[in-house]
Every structure is written in structure tokens, then in C-alpha cells.
Design a protein around this motif. Sequence first.
Motif: not given
Lengths: 308, 308
Positions: A158-186
Motif C-alpha cells: 500500500p501507499l506509505d508516504v512519510i514526511r522526513l525532517n528537513t534541516p532549515n539551512d539546506l539549499f539546493a542549486a539546480i542547473v538545467h542544461p538545455k538537452v532533453e532526456v525523456p523520462t521513458k528513455d532514462a
Amino acid sequence: MGVRVFAPATVANVACGFDVLGFAVDEPGDEVIMEKNDGKGVRIVEITGDDGRLSKDPAKNTVGVSVLKYLEHIGQPDLGIDIILHKKMPFGSGLGSSAASTVAGVFAVNELLGKPLRQEELLPFAIEGERIACGAAHADNVAPALYGGFVLIRSYEPLDVIRLNTPNDLFAAIVHPKVEVPTKDARSILRANVPMQQAIQQWGNLAGLIAGLYQEDYDLIGRSIEDVIIEPVRSILIPGYQDVKRVALEQGALGAGISGSGPSVFSLCKGEKSATAVGLAKKEMFAKYGIESDLFVSRVNQKGPVVL
Amino acid sequence: MGVRVFAPATVANVACGFDVLGFAVDEPGDEVIMEKNDGKGVRIVEITGDDGRLSKDPAKNTVGVSVLKYLEHIGQPDLGIDIILHKKMPFGSGLGSSAASTVAGVFAVNELLGKPLRQEELLPFAIEGERIACGAAHADNVAPALYGGFVLIRSYEPLDVIRLNTPNDLFAAIVHPKVEVPTKDARSILRANVPMQQAIQQWGNLAGLIAGLYQEDYDLIGRSIEDVIIEPVRSILIPGYQDVKRVALEQGALGAGISGSGPSVFSLCKGEKSATAVGLAKKEMFAKYGIESDLFVSRVNQKGPVVL
């Protein structure tokens, strides 16, 4: 009287947590505007930012499908609702684009009707929307988009989804390169079997990451962000990946990996300054490979969708 | 002036955490008595409870080896020490018998010399002792025996050991059926590869267990104690296993599985009363299969070794 909702982009897998872990970010994300109409059914009246790629037929659109499922569930299948969707993030980027729209949609319709359901109860409808977009009912983008922070999908049946603790000083740096990778191929290039020794390494790291999130131990989080199973295969689809990851770590990222099925490359960092330096270094490295990219730096989102 | 030390038995793997997770229990455990002699080197002067199976040659005994490595490390390789080892738990039971002896030994020698090393710093010597006993440098018994509570071995190279939060009301009911399963056999029947889908289930459960320990969510701990990879293979070596596990869950165990490489069957329970009922039901079921067994019910150990 309508409602305008923002829902966040998400990073699924987070290196060692393939198919079970994800987190949301403050930016980017999608917006949905919704209002009741007079018995004209669910209509998608406008979509911007999609270059005409999304269907306005509610039965074929992730937002439409999840709203229809929601209305059916609460016993008002014929309610008339007009939907405007503003896509503010790239498609096929590995940032949970369809999940952000879907979650914005179910959150908006629930707001519009005076919150008959609690936020957690919206998940099944968002998953139905995701099924239309991805061909499978994954939850590792929709669940963090809906809950905010780090979310574990311990089990699907069954679906079991758990919220985890998330430290407050955690930042993400995400770079999206403009090349496409369809989910199905990946997904199709992944192996059906994994060596036991690699599986052990992977679950040791995932356990370390979960412990690090609760202990708010940034070093442990960093040491645990390692993917010995999926990254070696999928990174082949992302030009310059190894160099981009290397500069992220050199610039002080706690860890780095492929966001979802790629091609975006995420890094987790302690603090915004570090995340900015890491993000710029990654963007610059993609440029050396002749690849344009978008950079998103933001705190790991703690709230999920919000009414604007 | 000598020192007398108890070190606890341990449950490695804990269903979903193969090779990376373990916890210690208050009972059973081994005892080591140690005192200095006048320059006669390290001598094992007595061993009880081993039916003559353990070598008294310090170079071939897990306690001897770890004490010798310790003395070498602190620059006193020629120190004279007499060791008495009381084995108070069964061999080949899957309860970390050699780890309990080894940890008692290194803890005792460090006490005897006025604690030149911190408790965490003793781990490498205990691992060396384990190498003699098992033919491999595993840490999933020695680390929890030394630290107490639940311990994660995130990585072996480099060694990265993390103490996890251990809810206070967590009790273990362990039944040791008197059939012997040598560790090496239990390991050799495992597959070299695992299906990706099972690996995903396993790490989802391990992540859930870690989250459950931190959130002190006993239900989540229970839902996460599931092993889709090792148990289906190893349980074949334990007569009556499925029935024993079934009655444990029927009696209210949060979860149950094989302790280490078996044949002991552990259950985690909320509270002592539940653990006792679960333990008795398991022992009774083994009896129906004509198998004698020992039952150990105790709180999950929070301290590691203690001076008696």
C-alpha cells in the motif's frame, strides 16, 4: 472568486534514494488559477509557457485529470471549474514539471471548495495526474511537491508516504542544461538486476542520508549523497556530467547528483551563499561544453503548495 | 586490581538493513575479566561456556587478537594481561557471540589502562577480532555491541558508523532454536545479484525504519521491518520459520526477522509485556516442530558494554 496557487518543483531520487525519495524547492514551480463557472464542467481555458505542448482536454491533461478525480471523489463530478495553468518551469528537465502542475491543481480545487479534504488526502488525485504525464503512478515528485521538504515513499502497495525532517539551512542549486532526456528513455536504460554489493552500498547511503536529515548533520548528508547504481548509467545521457559534478563538489556542495531522470543536476548545500557559488560553477561548466542552462538556487521548500 | 566487563549480544541486519544495520540487547551477553600480570604477555587463562571450542592462544582468539591490536596501537605491545572469558551466550546463533566477547575485551583493556582511548575509538580493534571469528571484517555486530542501541554502518571504506536514535520502549524478543547455521553457509547461499524492484523495496523499507527510529513511530518501525531479499533464501535453513514469524506478528510484534545469519528469530515489540508474549509464542511454535530453543526478552540496549 477564484484562487491562485503555486506548487514547487521537486528533485526525485536524491542520488541514493531511487524511486523512494524526493524533496521540494522554493523555485521554480508552476501556477494554477481556478474559478467556478456556471455548470460548464471542468475547462482548461488557458495554458501559458508550454509552447502549445499540453492538451487543453481535461481528460488528457495532468491537471484536468487530477481535478476530475478529485471532484468525483467528493461527489461533485459535474461542478463547473475554469482552470488557467502557467507553466513556469521547463519540460523534461527532471524537476517534476507535471507534478508541480498537478499538485497546484488539486490544491487549488480543494481551496476553492473550502478545503473539504486535508492536504495529505490530496495525494491519490495528484498521483492519478502523474500517471497521465509519465505513464506510471510515481509519487516521488508529487508527494514532496504536496508536502514540502524531504518525503519518503516507503512503499507503493500500500501507499506509505512519510514526511522526513528537513534541516532549515539546506539549499539546493539546480542547473538545467538545455538537452532533453525523456523520462521513458532514462528509465529504459536501467538494468533489471543490480549486484548485491552495490545494493548494500546504496541502502547504506540512503540510511545515512535519512539519519543525516534527522540529526541535521550536514556532513553526513553530504557523505551519503552517492549513487552507485543509477548515476553510472544515466549520467551518460548528460554531456559534461562528471565535470559539472566535480566543480560542484570543489565549490563546497555537500553532494550532487542527477535530479529525477535528468538532465538537471542538483546539489545540496549548506546556506544560500554556498549554493549560489556551486550553481554558478555548474552553469559555467555546462557552458564550456557549449550547453546553455538555467540555474535555480533556493532553500529546500518546507511548505508545499501555497495560495498566492 | 582487575576489571570485569559485560558486552551485549546484537541483532545484525534487522530484516531490511542487510550488512549495514544492527542493534544491541540487554540480554544475553558475554563477560570478560582482565587483570595485569607481571610481564608475562597477553594470556587467556580461562574460558568457560564454550565447550572447549575456543583457542586459548591469544593470536587465534577474537578477544586475544583485539587486545593485542589495541596494545600495539597504544604503544605497549609487551604489556602483561591475564584474560578470563565467560561465554554466556550460544555460538552460531546469529546473536553476535564473537562480537560480544571481542567488545567486552577491548572495552576491558581500555578500562584497565585508565581509558587512554574514547569508546568510539575502540571499534577498529573489535573489528580485527571479528575478522578472526568470521573470516571477514564485518561491523554490524561489533558496532552496536560497542555503542549500544541501533547503529548504522553507512560505509566500510572508509568506515563510517552512525549511532541512531533508539526509542526507549523498544523491546526485543529473541528465540534461539538449537539448530546450527554457520555464518559462512548462510552467506554462501545468497544471490550475487538482486532484481532492481526488490532492491527498491528493500531500501524503501530501510529508509522507513530509520525514519521510524527518529520519529519514535512504533507503527512505522513495524511496517518497515520487511526483508524481500535475504529472508526468502535464508529462512529455508530454519525449520518452522514461517510459522514462528506468523505467531510473533499475531501476538502483536511490530516486526520479526532473522537475527544476523540465523537461526535466531528476533522480534521488535513495544513494551516488555508484548515482547514476553511474542517470545513465548515463538518458543512454543519451535517446540511444535520438535526444536528446543532459548528465549531472551530484554529492552533494546542503550549503553553498550558496562563495567560490572
